[in-house]
Design an enzyme around this catalytic site. Sequence first.
Site, mmCIF file in Angstrom:
data_model
loop_
_atom_site.group_PDB
_atom_site.id
_atom_site.type_symbol
_atom_site.label_atom_id
_atom_site.label_comp_id
_atom_site.label_asym_id
_atom_site.label_seq_id
_atom_site.Cartn_x
_atom_site.Cartn_y
_atom_site.Cartn_z
ATOM 1 N N GLY A 150 2.021 -6.021 7.651
ATOM 2 C CA GLY A 150 1.056 -6.842 6.930
ATOM 3 C C GLY A 150 -0.057 -7.310 7.839
ATOM 4 C CB SER A 151 -2.456 -10.058 7.447
ATOM 5 O OG SER A 151 -1.681 -11.255 7.435
ATOM 6 C CB CYS B 183 -1.813 0.417 8.557
ATOM 7 S SG CYS B 183 -0.903 -0.777 7.556
ATOM 8 C CD GLU C 231 -6.125 -3.588 8.281
ATOM 9 O OE1 GLU C 231 -5.486 -2.527 8.360
ATOM 10 O OE2 GLU C 231 -5.587 -4.707 8.263
ATOM 11 C CD GLU D 219 1.329 -0.998 10.761
ATOM 12 O OE1 GLU D 219 0.210 -1.398 11.199
ATOM 13 O OE2 GLU D 219 1.511 -0.643 9.603
ATOM 14 C CG LEU D 220 0.882 -7.216 13.011
ATOM 15 C CD1 LEU D 220 0.657 -8.330 14.027
ATOM 16 C CD2 LEU D 220 1.595 -7.748 11.785
ATOM 17 C CG ASN E 158 -0.342 -0.189 2.508
ATOM 18 O OD1 ASN E 158 0.708 -0.832 2.637
ATOM 19 N ND2 ASN E 158 -0.944 0.364 3.543
#
Length: 473
Positions: free
Chosen positions: A227-228, A281, A375, A247-248, A151
């Site tokens: 990511g996820s 995010c 999300e 960082e999820l 992204n």
Amino acid sequence: MRKHLYIKGSWVEAAEYRPLYSPYNGMNIAEVAYANEAEVEQAIAAAELASPLMARMPAHERASILGKVAALISERADECAHLIALEAAKPLKAARAEVDRTAMTYQLAAEEARRIHGETIPLDAAPGGEGRIAYTIRQPLGIVAAITPFNFPMNLVAHKVGPALAAGNTVVLKPAGQTPLSSLLLAELFEEAGLPAGALNVVTGSGSIIGDILVQDARVKAVSFTGSPEVGIGIRRKAGLKKVTLELGSNSALIVDQGVQLDKMISRAVTGAFSNSGQVCISLQRIYVHELLFNEFVEKFVACTEALHVGDPLDPYTDVSALIARKDVERSLEWIAEAKRLGAEVATGGVSQDNVVHPTVLLNVDASAQISCSEAFAPIVLINRVSSMEAAIQAVNDSRYGLQAGIYTNDIGTALAAAERLEVGGVMINDIPTFRVDHMPYGGVKDSGIGREGVKYATEEFTELKLICFKKE
């Protein structure tokens, strides 16, 4: 256009290549290397070989290289933005903004390279510490694995590569499968800036194959992943005692208190919800508005949303374009349909055209709906009515995520209470949760991850603190 692997300062032909298609129109953009285990091993070996050189490199030289990269990105800003728009379907004006931020992130990393330092420790503060001098230093870890998302294909790479190199580490970068081209361009820029061969290696291909090797190889000392949650949790389990920064993502929320001047913040909130088609995010996904302002807020928010331009990412006027993959379009429409079954109202949007989901506003969404509790990563936002700030804070906290949240209020007591009670890594007062500048600490709690990005904080994550103690006699 065939794109190779970048290993040990050279373009390495891979055993396999796969086509890369535009998310917007399906056009074949390039043939991209699809690394196998042996090629990933080659990249790790190159990074290991370059580690002693990077560790010894003076801070001013590391800073100079990073500064040159920042300048090169600025010089080639149009080319970088076009590449991002092409591979990620990010609207061109948003891509240009990302390129500007990327240059700034590398410049911040250059500055941070010059101020990595320790501190003196007054050992005589405790009995038995007399007659000693102690201080700490920060040393590079060695090899950092950077696994990045689609992204923000340049700036989120910069948030890992910049601090890692600033601290004197070497890097193996695995960019997202859909957005490898900007990372391969970055390799060219670092080579031009004078980075030693092997200090940055770029391997493209399968996330599961490359990621598993990087996470489990003993030579890799740190893993930084965006990511996820599902993938991030798997990385944490496999990484052992490596340093891990995750960082999820989130389903970021905004509270709007009574008495707020809506005309000053509506366009800001719409931008936070639909920028990059909601694939951010900290995209604004949930809005809780005091009942006294609810109807006015909805009316103005919907009107502003319907003024957005939807279309080709290469059109300079486009605000919202395609999602990254068809499966995300299908999932988005399923979540909208589920919300409707649970009683939600579609105020605008709710439809798609090819891979473009039109900006969608849902009202009165049940808290159990996927669009509320998961999300979205799509241009969908819900607006719910609340009777009090207490109810709003509870609604925000009723989430598995906790990255950032925002609140608009004229009451300082309400602002302070929200700042303390919201279960997130960052609270934005009188702003949207989508606010970020690249030197602030950035990260979350709960399933939003562990560790902090932001250049200074990431640089510290990529160093080891060592104590040095002298006995005078």
